[in-house]
Design a protein around this motif. Structure first.
Motif, PDB file in Angstrom:
ATOM      1  N   LYS A 239     -28.631  10.634 -31.657  1.00  0.00           N
ATOM      2  CA  LYS A 239     -28.932  11.417 -32.779  1.00  0.00           C
ATOM      3  C   LYS A 239     -29.187  12.978 -32.524  1.00  0.00           C
ATOM      4  O   LYS A 239     -28.919  13.592 -33.512  1.00  0.00           O
ATOM      5  CB  LYS A 239     -30.419  10.988 -33.386  1.00  0.00           C
TER       6      LYS A 239
ATOM      7  N   GLY B 179     -38.425   2.173 -35.407  1.00  0.00           N
ATOM      8  CA  GLY B 179     -38.684   0.705 -35.182  1.00  0.00           C
ATOM      9  C   GLY B 179     -39.898   0.631 -34.269  1.00  0.00           C
ATOM     10  O   GLY B 179     -40.767  -0.092 -34.119  1.00  0.00           O
ATOM     11  N   THR B 180     -40.072   1.467 -33.036  1.00  0.00           N
ATOM     12  CA  THR B 180     -40.918   1.423 -32.098  1.00  0.00           C
ATOM     13  C   THR B 180     -42.604   1.611 -32.793  1.00  0.00           C
ATOM     14  O   THR B 180     -43.210   0.894 -32.495  1.00  0.00           O
ATOM     15  CB  THR B 180     -40.759   2.733 -31.012  1.00  0.00           C
TER      16      THR B 180
ATOM     17  N   TYR C 282     -36.574  -1.128 -28.031  1.00  0.00           N
ATOM     18  CA  TYR C 282     -36.594  -0.206 -29.395  1.00  0.00           C
ATOM     19  C   TYR C 282     -36.829   1.142 -28.899  1.00  0.00           C
ATOM     20  O   TYR C 282     -36.280   1.968 -29.754  1.00  0.00           O
ATOM     21  CB  TYR C 282     -37.934  -0.445 -30.072  1.00  0.00           C
TER      22      TYR C 282
ATOM     23  N   GLU D 158     -37.058   5.091 -27.504  1.00  0.00           N
ATOM     24  CA  GLU D 158     -36.194   6.068 -27.011  1.00  0.00           C
ATOM     25  C   GLU D 158     -36.403   5.997 -25.209  1.00  0.00           C
ATOM     26  O   GLU D 158     -37.514   5.702 -24.609  1.00  0.00           O
ATOM     27  CB  GLU D 158     -36.544   7.289 -27.281  1.00  0.00           C
TER      28      GLU D 158
ATOM     29  N   ASP E  88     -40.733   8.838 -29.960  1.00  0.00           N
ATOM     30  CA  ASP E  88     -40.873   7.763 -31.124  1.00  0.00           C
ATOM     31  C   ASP E  88     -42.601   7.955 -31.758  1.00  0.00           C
ATOM     32  O   ASP E  88     -42.673   8.098 -32.866  1.00  0.00           O
ATOM     33  CB  ASP E  88     -40.824   6.346 -30.456  1.00  0.00           C
TER      34      ASP E  88
HETATM   35  N1  HSE Z   1     -36.161   4.620 -30.942  1.00  0.00           N
HETATM   36  C1  HSE Z   1     -35.663   4.394 -31.891  1.00  0.00           C
HETATM   37  C2  HSE Z   1     -36.671   3.547 -32.868  1.00  0.00           C
HETATM   38  C3  HSE Z   1     -34.449   3.673 -31.877  1.00  0.00           C
HETATM   39  O1  HSE Z   1     -37.603   2.954 -32.278  1.00  0.00           O
HETATM   40  O2  HSE Z   1     -36.472   3.262 -34.148  1.00  0.00           O
HETATM   41  C4  HSE Z   1     -33.580   3.729 -32.843  1.00  0.00           C
HETATM   42  O3  HSE Z   1     -33.023   4.566 -33.235  1.00  0.00           O
END
Ligand code: HSE
Length: 340
Positions: A127, A182-183, A209, A211, A217
């Motif tokens: 990103k 998502g995290t 999930y 980073e 996150d």
């Molecule tokens: N770390 C990010 C999340 C991964 O948890 O959504 C997906 O971009």
């Protein structure tokens, strides 16, 4: 299509698994065949082969700890750095899947610049460069007649950007709102069942999930980076972090979760983007609200449009295979474009 992969972590390995397992199907159904001609990792080796590396052998080597374990073969080269791969490999497409840096976009940003200057398409799940330098990269790609695609940056492979930019072309989108990390959604879901914050975060990391540094996150910056990308890609507007109101979930306690539950509500980390503003905030929403039912690593975005009213997209928001698919969807888009 010859691809060079910068980064071979969760997402890079997810893409390699897909190419390993679906090569025949992709060739039969679409005439598409991808060769991985280079793979770079910061601390686990790098490999270049102009005729392509074997995805299964790459996955085996990295599972053993390092690409150095990849079997020796004629014309195989080791130890190239990422800039050299961007400039000198024979790749058609540079795939940037190294860890995200939302502050500078580096070192990936310079690698993307070099790839475009060398006549390569770029596809990112990283990103950083998209959030930091969207306009510069878009202009460079346009001038070079090359693609700059980044479906995997928002909602993994769930086609949020392609839905908005292609399927909804002709509609005016006035707002995008939803769950795009998502995290944190996984942690909040697990905490509702009584699990502690740290254990839930550890699980989110184990699943792939989170980073590399999960602070991004849990403090809302990952979602904020995605909001910046959405604002650029959908509205042509550039927001910076200091123009946004951003808060994560790390301050939420088990008691906060229980208090919401007791009155039929759930905490969700909600991002909202309009052409005028962007924000990320934890909010209590009624369990009857559609976003309340979006659980675990799943994400959801509602697009408010003039011609179609609200359209809500729900799907995976993180994960190696899921984000690897986001990259594959961009590779297929380039392939279709080049063929036509
Ligand atoms: N770390 C990010 C999340 C991964 O948890 O959504 C997906 O971009």
């Amino acid at each position: 299509m010859k691809i060079a992969m910068i980064g071979f972590g969760t997402v890079g390995q997810g893409l390699a698994q897909i190419l390993r397992d679906k090569a025949d199907e992709l060739c039969e159904r679409y005439g598409f065949s991808a060769k991985i001609v280079a793979v770079y990792t910061r601390s686990r080796g790098s490999l270049v082969h102009p005729h392509g590396l074997d995805p299964a052998a790459l996955l085996q080597a990295i599972a053993g700890g390092s690409l150095d374990q990849y079997p020796e073969q004629d014309r195989l080269e080791r130890g190239w750095d990422a800039l050299r791969i961007a400039r000198e490999s024979n790749a058609d497409v540079l795939v940037e899947v190294s860890p995200t840096n939302l502050e500078t976009g580096q070192p990936a940003l310079d690698i993307c610049r070099a790839a475009l200057e060398s006549g390569r398409h770029i596809v990112l799940a990283n990103k950083g460069p998209v959030a930091v330098a969207y306009r510069e990269l878009a202009l460079k790609a346009e001038a070079a007649g090359r693609a700059f695609l980044f479906e995997g940056t928002v909602m993994a492979g769930t086609p949020s950007l392609r839905l908005a930019r292609e399927a909804l072309a002709g509609c005016t989108i006035s707002e995008v709102r939803g769950i795009i990390n998502g995290t944190t959604n996984y942690i909040l879901t697990q905490m509702e069942t009584g699990m502690g914050y740290s254990e839930a975060l550890q699980q989110a990391q184990d699943i792939g999930y989170a980073e590399a540094d999960p602070t991004a996150d849990v403090d809302g910056w990952d979602a904020a980076g995605k909001a910046i990308i959405l604002a650029q890609a959908l509205f042509g507007v550039r927001f910076t972090f200091d123009q946004m109101s951003v808060r994560g979930i790390s301050h939420l306690t088990a008691q906060d979760i229980a208090d919401a539950k007791a009155v039929g509500e759930r905490w969700k980390l909600i991002a909202r983007v309009t052409p005028e503003s962007a924000s990320v905030q934890p909010q209590r929403i009624p369990v009857t609200h559609p976003l309340a039912g979006v659980s675990g690593g799943t994400n959801a975005l509602t697009f408010t449009t003039d011609l179609m009213g609200e359209i809500t997209l729900i799907g995976a928001g993180a994960g190696g295979i899921q984000t690897g698919f986001g990259v594959l969807s961009d590779l297929l888009a380039i392939y279709r474009q080049v063929r036509s």
